[in-house]
Design an enzyme around this catalytic site. Structure first.
Site, PDB file in Angstrom:
ATOM      1  N   ASP A 134     -11.474  -5.953  -3.864  1.00  0.00           N
ATOM      2  CA  ASP A 134     -11.171  -4.583  -4.267  1.00  0.00           C
ATOM      3  C   ASP A 134     -11.889  -4.268  -5.576  1.00  0.00           C
ATOM      4  O   ASP A 134     -12.471  -5.148  -6.202  1.00  0.00           O
ATOM      5  CB  ASP A 134      -9.656  -4.373  -4.383  1.00  0.00           C
ATOM      6  CG  ASP A 134      -8.966  -5.488  -5.177  1.00  0.00           C
ATOM      7  OD1 ASP A 134      -9.653  -6.297  -5.815  1.00  0.00           O
ATOM      8  OD2 ASP A 134      -7.717  -5.538  -5.158  1.00  0.00           O
ATOM      9  N   GLU A 192      -1.435  -0.393  -1.525  1.00  0.00           N
ATOM     10  CA  GLU A 192      -0.099  -0.123  -2.036  1.00  0.00           C
ATOM     11  C   GLU A 192       0.883   0.119  -0.885  1.00  0.00           C
ATOM     12  O   GLU A 192       0.468   0.309   0.257  1.00  0.00           O
ATOM     13  CB  GLU A 192      -0.154   1.113  -2.948  1.00  0.00           C
ATOM     14  CG  GLU A 192      -1.003   0.919  -4.210  1.00  0.00           C
ATOM     15  CD  GLU A 192      -0.337   0.035  -5.274  1.00  0.00           C
ATOM     16  OE1 GLU A 192       0.435  -0.872  -4.922  1.00  0.00           O
ATOM     17  OE2 GLU A 192      -0.599   0.268  -6.469  1.00  0.00           O
ATOM     18  N   HIS A 208       1.880  -5.416  -2.802  1.00  0.00           N
ATOM     19  CA  HIS A 208       0.534  -5.056  -2.342  1.00  0.00           C
ATOM     20  C   HIS A 208      -0.369  -6.278  -2.220  1.00  0.00           C
ATOM     21  O   HIS A 208      -0.178  -7.278  -2.909  1.00  0.00           O
ATOM     22  CB  HIS A 208      -0.099  -3.959  -3.212  1.00  0.00           C
ATOM     23  CG  HIS A 208      -0.543  -4.347  -4.584  1.00  0.00           C
ATOM     24  ND1 HIS A 208      -0.097  -3.730  -5.724  1.00  0.00           N
ATOM     25  CD2 HIS A 208      -1.425  -5.271  -5.018  1.00  0.00           C
ATOM     26  CE1 HIS A 208      -0.683  -4.253  -6.779  1.00  0.00           C
ATOM     27  NE2 HIS A 208      -1.488  -5.195  -6.390  1.00  0.00           N
ATOM     28  N   ASP A 266       4.896  -5.080  -6.233  1.00  0.00           N
ATOM     29  CA  ASP A 266       5.399  -4.154  -5.197  1.00  0.00           C
ATOM     30  C   ASP A 266       4.984  -4.589  -3.799  1.00  0.00           C
ATOM     31  O   ASP A 266       5.104  -3.819  -2.844  1.00  0.00           O
ATOM     32  CB  ASP A 266       4.930  -2.718  -5.487  1.00  0.00           C
ATOM     33  CG  ASP A 266       3.408  -2.568  -5.474  1.00  0.00           C
ATOM     34  OD1 ASP A 266       2.700  -3.570  -5.203  1.00  0.00           O
ATOM     35  OD2 ASP A 266       2.922  -1.451  -5.725  1.00  0.00           O
TER      36      ASP A 266
HETATM   37  C1  GLP Z   1      -4.225  -6.546  -8.705  1.00  0.00           C
HETATM   38  C2  GLP Z   1      -5.241  -7.003  -7.681  1.00  0.00           C
HETATM   39  C3  GLP Z   1      -4.598  -7.873  -6.626  1.00  0.00           C
HETATM   40  C4  GLP Z   1      -3.756  -8.947  -7.276  1.00  0.00           C
HETATM   41  C5  GLP Z   1      -2.671  -8.312  -8.104  1.00  0.00           C
HETATM   42  C6  GLP Z   1      -1.742  -9.313  -8.739  1.00  0.00           C
HETATM   43  O1  GLP Z   1      -3.504  -5.462  -8.280  1.00  0.00           O
HETATM   44  N1  GLP Z   1      -5.868  -5.894  -7.057  1.00  0.00           N
HETATM   45  O2  GLP Z   1      -5.593  -8.435  -5.795  1.00  0.00           O
HETATM   46  O3  GLP Z   1      -3.197  -9.787  -6.290  1.00  0.00           O
HETATM   47  O4  GLP Z   1      -3.319  -7.559  -9.123  1.00  0.00           O
HETATM   48  O5  GLP Z   1      -2.295  -9.765  -9.933  1.00  0.00           O
HETATM   49  P1  GLP Z   1      -1.711 -10.982 -10.760  1.00  0.00           P
HETATM   50  O6  GLP Z   1      -2.153 -12.190 -10.020  1.00  0.00           O
HETATM   51  O7  GLP Z   1      -2.368 -10.888 -12.102  1.00  0.00           O
HETATM   52  O8  GLP Z   1      -0.246 -10.836 -10.798  1.00  0.00           O
END
Ligand code: GLP
Length: 260
Positions: free
Chosen positions: A67, A143, A138, A136
């Site tokens: 992404d 989302e 995702h 949440d």
């Molecule tokens: C972002 C990324 C996701 C990731 C999420 C959780 O939203 N787009 O791919 O899984 O963050 O991040 P973290 O691992 O820092 O909690």
């Protein structure tokens, strides 16, 4: 879906690095889909250490992005392109020539999204896609209420996700509202999905994704549709799982040769 409960994030990183190493032996030019955020860092560190000590040859590996933020200036240190180049591509001794990502600055974002799906298919598809999970539920930036059949496209972040990601920026205002993300349908085309979740803050999302109903409200529950999905969680992230003991027993009895 296989659930593996590990003692901590470093153990999870090491286990997943081993799965990637095994893949690279079987397919040296594997296309590895990588996630950003803090969670996968131990995977990339473990893999880079093995490349550095010569026990893993990643020289023909190809890396692709999950992404991207829309509208961050090219080269912005928090664009996911910059993050993946800095945290994955360079430490593995690779260059941008081995890297695929969507263009979050394209004048025509819809066309850039479709182009990225095409590029992934032309590259032969993703062999192993690493995923994290948002608080949440995702995956990527899909989302809640994202279509379970979605393709790469523009999405609008929830306030919760922007707040979660504000730690990478100087203020909440700087976190973009819009992103390009592989769709859930795109993600499900990868041959192996490996989601890592660590810490208490992920426990509820993990429990809903693994043990809850399949629902667009919890995008990570789409992993239930995939024939080869592995969820690696530390004890804190596993704390909401009703079947935790079953998952522990199952993994303990698993033949080593099976890998992940
Ligand atoms: C972002 C990324 C996701 C990731 C999420 C959780 O939203 N787009 O791919 O899984 O963050 O991040 P973290 O691992 O820092 O909690």
């Amino acid at each position: 879906m296989e659930i593996v409960i590990v003692p901590d994030a470093v153990a999870g990183g090491s286990l997943i690095a081993t799965a990637i190493a095994d893949l690279l032996i079987a397919k040296p030019d594997a296309l590895l889909g990588v996630a950003t955020g803090s969670t996968p860092t131990p995977i990339y560190q473990a893999l880079a250490a093995r490349v550095a000590d010569g026990s893993v040859d990643a020289s023909r590996a190809r890396i692709c992005q999950l992404d991207e933020y829309v509208g961050l200036p090219a080269g912005h240190p928090e664009s996911y392109r910059s993050v993946v180049l800095r945290e994955v591509v360079e430490p593995l001794g690779l260059t941008e020539a081995s890297f695929l990502g969507p263009d979050g600055n394209a004048p025509d974002i819809a066309a850039a999204a479709a182009e990225y799906d095409r590029a992934l298919a032309e590259a032969g598809g993703v062999d192993l896609q690493l995923l994290g999970i948002g608080t949440d539920g995702h995956i990527g930036f899909n989302e809640p209420c994202s279509s379970l059949a979605s393709r790469t496209r523009i999405k609008t972040l929830t306030r919760q996700t922007r707040e979660d990601n504000a730690r990478f920026f100087d203020s909440l205002d700087e976190v973009p509202h819009h992103v390009l993300t592989q769709g859930i349908g795109t993600i499900l085309e990868a041959r192996h999905l490996v989601l890592l979740a660590t810490g208490e803050a992920k426990a509820e999302a993990v429990a809903l994704a693994v043990e809850g109903p399949l629902s667009a409200m919890v995008p990570a529950s789409a992993l239930q549709l995939h024939p080869h999905a592995t969820v690696v969680v530390d004890e804190a992230a596993a704390s909401g799982l009703k079947l935790a003991d079953y998952f522990r027993d199952t993994y303990a009895a698993k033949p080593v040769w099976q890998g992940l």
